[in-house]
Design a protein around this motif. Structure first.
Motif, PDB file in Angstrom:
ATOM      1  N   CYS A 167       0.830  -1.210   0.000  1.00 34.76           N
ATOM      2  CA  CYS A 167       0.000   0.000   0.000  1.00 34.76           C
ATOM      3  C   CYS A 167       0.864   1.260   0.000  1.00 34.76           C
ATOM      4  O   CYS A 167       0.482   2.280  -0.590  1.00 34.76           O
ATOM      5  CB  CYS A 167      -0.942   0.010   1.202  1.00 34.76           C
ATOM      6  N   MET A 168       1.999   1.181   0.643  1.00 29.30           N
ATOM      7  CA  MET A 168       2.897   2.351   0.652  1.00 29.30           C
ATOM      8  C   MET A 168       3.447   2.612  -0.758  1.00 29.30           C
ATOM      9  O   MET A 168       3.670   3.764  -1.135  1.00 29.30           O
ATOM     10  CB  MET A 168       4.047   2.143   1.642  1.00 29.30           C
ATOM     11  N   LEU A 169       3.648   1.547  -1.521  1.00 29.10           N
ATOM     12  CA  LEU A 169       4.072   1.734  -2.916  1.00 29.10           C
ATOM     13  C   LEU A 169       2.977   2.434  -3.706  1.00 29.10           C
ATOM     14  O   LEU A 169       3.242   3.344  -4.502  1.00 29.10           O
ATOM     15  CB  LEU A 169       4.410   0.383  -3.565  1.00 29.10           C
ATOM     16  N   GLY A 170       1.741   2.013  -3.466  1.00 31.69           N
ATOM     17  CA  GLY A 170       0.595   2.672  -4.094  1.00 31.69           C
ATOM     18  C   GLY A 170       0.512   4.126  -3.667  1.00 31.69           C
ATOM     19  O   GLY A 170       0.251   5.021  -4.490  1.00 31.69           O
ATOM     20  N   ALA A 171       0.749   4.349  -2.384  1.00 33.84           N
ATOM     21  CA  ALA A 171       0.714   5.723  -1.845  1.00 33.84           C
ATOM     22  C   ALA A 171       1.787   6.586  -2.512  1.00 33.84           C
ATOM     23  O   ALA A 171       1.581   7.780  -2.775  1.00 33.84           O
ATOM     24  CB  ALA A 171       0.911   5.693  -0.337  1.00 33.84           C
ATOM     25  N   LEU A 172       2.915   5.963  -2.787  1.00 36.48           N
ATOM     26  CA  LEU A 172       4.022   6.688  -3.433  1.00 36.48           C
ATOM     27  C   LEU A 172       3.612   7.149  -4.838  1.00 36.48           C
ATOM     28  O   LEU A 172       3.931   8.272  -5.261  1.00 36.48           O
ATOM     29  CB  LEU A 172       5.242   5.758  -3.513  1.00 36.48           C
ATOM     30  N   VAL A 173       2.882   6.274  -5.531  1.00 36.09           N
ATOM     31  CA  VAL A 173       2.400   6.640  -6.874  1.00 36.09           C
ATOM     32  C   VAL A 173       1.409   7.802  -6.767  1.00 36.09           C
ATOM     33  O   VAL A 173       1.475   8.765  -7.548  1.00 36.09           O
ATOM     34  CB  VAL A 173       1.732   5.416  -7.565  1.00 36.09           C
ATOM     35  N   ILE A 174       0.506   7.702  -5.792  1.00 30.62           N
ATOM     36  CA  ILE A 174      -0.485   8.775  -5.601  1.00 30.62           C
ATOM     37  C   ILE A 174       0.230  10.087  -5.264  1.00 30.62           C
ATOM     38  O   ILE A 174      -0.090  11.152  -5.802  1.00 30.62           O
ATOM     39  CB  ILE A 174      -1.486   8.402  -4.482  1.00 30.62           C
ATOM     40  N   CYS A 175       1.220   9.982  -4.402  1.00 39.78           N
ATOM     41  CA  CYS A 175       1.996  11.167  -3.995  1.00 39.78           C
ATOM     42  C   CYS A 175       2.701  11.785  -5.206  1.00 39.78           C
ATOM     43  O   CYS A 175       2.711  13.012  -5.377  1.00 39.78           O
ATOM     44  CB  CYS A 175       3.007  10.752  -2.930  1.00 39.78           C
ATOM     45  N   ALA A 176       3.255  10.896  -6.042  1.00 44.05           N
ATOM     46  CA  ALA A 176       3.976  11.390  -7.224  1.00 44.05           C
ATOM     47  C   ALA A 176       3.041  12.120  -8.194  1.00 44.05           C
ATOM     48  O   ALA A 176       3.485  13.007  -8.951  1.00 44.05           O
ATOM     49  CB  ALA A 176       4.650  10.214  -7.934  1.00 44.05           C
ATOM     50  N   ALA A 177       1.755  11.743  -8.151  1.00 42.41           N
ATOM     51  CA  ALA A 177       0.786  12.396  -9.040  1.00 42.41           C
ATOM     52  C   ALA A 177       0.494  13.823  -8.586  1.00 42.41           C
ATOM     53  O   ALA A 177       0.072  14.668  -9.388  1.00 42.41           O
ATOM     54  CB  ALA A 177      -0.511  11.585  -9.076  1.00 42.41           C
ATOM     55  N   GLY A 178       0.699  14.084  -7.296  1.00 44.33           N
ATOM     56  CA  GLY A 178       0.441  15.431  -6.770  1.00 44.33           C
ATOM     57  C   GLY A 178       1.623  16.345  -6.989  1.00 44.33           C
ATOM     58  O   GLY A 178       2.741  15.892  -7.259  1.00 44.33           O
ATOM     59  N   SER A 179       1.348  17.642  -6.857  1.00 42.81           N
ATOM     60  CA  SER A 179       2.465  18.591  -7.030  1.00 42.81           C
ATOM     61  C   SER A 179       3.000  18.979  -5.658  1.00 42.81           C
ATOM     62  O   SER A 179       2.619  19.989  -5.083  1.00 42.81           O
ATOM     63  CB  SER A 179       1.965  19.827  -7.792  1.00 42.81           C
ATOM     64  N   TYR A 180       3.824  18.103  -5.114  1.00 44.62           N
ATOM     65  CA  TYR A 180       4.374  18.302  -3.769  1.00 44.62           C
ATOM     66  C   TYR A 180       5.885  18.527  -3.825  1.00 44.62           C
ATOM     67  O   TYR A 180       6.566  17.978  -4.693  1.00 44.62           O
ATOM     68  CB  TYR A 180       4.106  17.072  -2.896  1.00 44.62           C
TER      69      TYR A 180
END
Lengths: 282, 230
Positions: B104-117
């Motif tokens: 799930c953390m890998l999935g979270a990383l993808v979601i995070c990468a989609a954001g402009s952070y």
């Protein structure tokens, strides 16, 4: 000889249903012990008690010198179990099922190929378990029980529902294990399996052991007729008392070369079971 | 540790062939990438889809997948056999739990990468996600321990998952729901994700999160004691 399993006056109930009633027996190390009884007799419950999956209400059970109520995870690593519900990972391949348990038991993966060859599943090593036949699944479950080279194997109905060829193959594997000094506790409702494989058997009915001994001794004990059945070459069948009184008559048939077959009238285990319980084994 | 790694490896091999669990890990990260890159509406808050799907991901993926995995192992008797093979229950739970947490953390990383952070914001985002996933794992474990079959686990986990996943979204539209939703971990996580760039935790946020963790730990312990793992 040291005992691998000791059960002393074990009783167990599920709610108000008494499933085991004052069970007592021992299994010497290096023997195949068969627990023979119909479905629902309490065989699986007894395996669960002896392997520490359940705790008996009363009585004492010992496995490899330890109270079964105090068996730890590492003790379980010293036994091999094949349960009635096989507990295989359906999506994983035959090889990966064993590889997982090799990791758990800290056994080299090199051993997997040897075990698969020994059990006749090497060619199917890359097949998903869901695609195996029942016989192949049983063999895989047995292979897993052999992975940790345990001193004692508990096998719950290892040949149930299998064809005669696969059954013979499994029997052959079990005999090999006995020759290696392993103790085997197996449950079955197949009298031929018990007669041909087991050193000692116990007949279990409605939670109680109704007879215990070697298959041959039990059959002899209940040979009430104690007769010889002689089939002559003409097809005539003659019953003779199994004693010296029949010796002259027997000698005469033999001298005339008239004997086709001679059989004793000792009962089968199933007949004994029916005599003791009034019920069949199936 | 040895057994935990073995269970982790087994779970990885199994998941690759288990589409129903695999899709849980992949669906929301992919949805986030697609929606975030294709839908642009004037006045839409920054990282709207990232925050929305991140909260849903926390509420769904870890909860349903661990409940399904544990219940399936119980139903198929693989867990009973495993526990008869030199594996302690806590090793099994840690092996499966750590696997799902990491997936799930890998999935979270993808979601995070989609954001402009920024990097700093990304770290905060991942810490919030890690906490949310952990709480969901506790709920999923409680359901898995309680359920005798996979069907039973699914019938319990779907409504629970819906409540925790959709409450943050519904509370945006209804103040009454928001008043109740704020006591749930998913709403707290959603609020934190919306403030990643200027996160200032208040005592009540931390207290609610800790209370959620405590509550679900107690629930899991109760389910485990009542039903065990077989």
């Amino acid at each position: 000889m040291k005992n691998a399993v000791t059960a002393r006056d074990i009783s167990h109930s599920f709610g108000t249903n008494r499933v085991l009633n004052h069970i007592t027996f021992v299994i010497p190390s290096g023997e195949i012990f068969g627990l023979l009884g119909p479905s629902g007799a309490g065989k699986t419950t007894l395996i669960k008690l002896l392997t520490g999956q359940l705790k008996q209400d009363s009585g004492y059970a010992e496995l490899l010198g330890k109270d079964t109520k105090e068996l730890s995870a590492s003790d379980h690593g010293q036994i091999g179990i094949m349960m009635d519900s096989l507990g295989l990972y359906d999506r994983l391949s035959v090889y990966n099922n064993l590889a997982f348990y090799a990791d758990i038991y800290r056994v080299s993966h090199n051993k997997i190929a040897d075990i698969l060859k020994g059990i006749g599943l090497y060619e199917a090593r890359n097949t998903a378990v869901s695609k195996l036949s029942k016989g192949m699944k049983n063999r895989l479950s047995l292979a897993r029980a052999l992975m940790n080279d345990a001193g004692i194997l508990f096998l719950d109905e290892p040949t149930s529902g299998l064809d005669p060829v696969t059954t013979r193959e499994i029997h052959s594997i079990l005999r090999e294990q006995r020759e290696k000094g392993k103790t085997i506790f197996l449950t079955t409702h197949n009298m031929f399996e018990a007669e041909s494989l087991c050193d000692h058997i116990a007949l279990l009915s409605e939670g109680s052991i109704v007879e215990y001994g070697t298959p041959a001794d039990i059959c002899r004990k209940y040979n009430h007729l104690n007769m010889l059945r002689v089939t002559l070459k003409g097809g005539e069948i003659i019953s003779l008392e199994n004693s010296s009184a029949s010796a002259l008559q027997m000698k005469e048939y033999l001298e005339r070369n008239a004997v086709e077959t001679i059989h004793s009238t000792e009962p089968t285990l199933e007949t004994v079971f029916i005599e003791l319980t009034g019920k069949g084994l199936d | 540790m040895h057994n935990i790694i073995a269970i982790f490896k087994k779970q990885l091999k199994d998941t690759l062939k288990n589409k129903t669990v695999l899709i849980q890990f992949v669906m929301f990260p992919v949805l986030t990438l697609v929606m975030n890159n294709t839908i642009k509406i004037d006045g839409m808050p920054e990282n709207f889809f990232v925050n929305l799907f991140a909260t849903m991901y926390i509420g769904m993926a870890p909860l349903t997948s661990i409940a399904a995995i544990v219940a399936e192992e119980k139903e198929q008797n693989t867990l009973r056999v495993l526990l008869m093979s030199n594996v302690k229950p806590r090793e099994y739970l840690l092996g499966v739990g750590s696997y799902i947490w990491l997936a799930c953390m890998l999935g979270a990383l993808v979601i995070c990468a989609a954001g402009s952070y920024t990097i700093h914001e990304s770290i905060i985002f991942m810490i919030i996600m890690a906490t949310g996933i952990l709480v969901s794992l506790l709920i999923g474990l409680a359901i898995g321990a309680w359920s005798k079959t996979q069907m039973m686990a699914t019938s319990i986990s779907i409504p629970v998952m819906m409540i925790f996943s959709f409450l943050p979204m519904l509370s945006m539209f209804h103040t009454g729901i928001a008043k109740i939703a704020k006591f749930t971990y998913s709403e707290q996580v959603s609020m934190m994700l919306n403030q990643v760039s200027s996160l200032q935790l208040e005592v009540n946020n931390v207290v609610i999160l800790i209370a959620n963790i405590f509550l679900f730990t107690v629930l899991f312990s109760f389910a485990y004691k009542k039903c065990g793992l077989d």
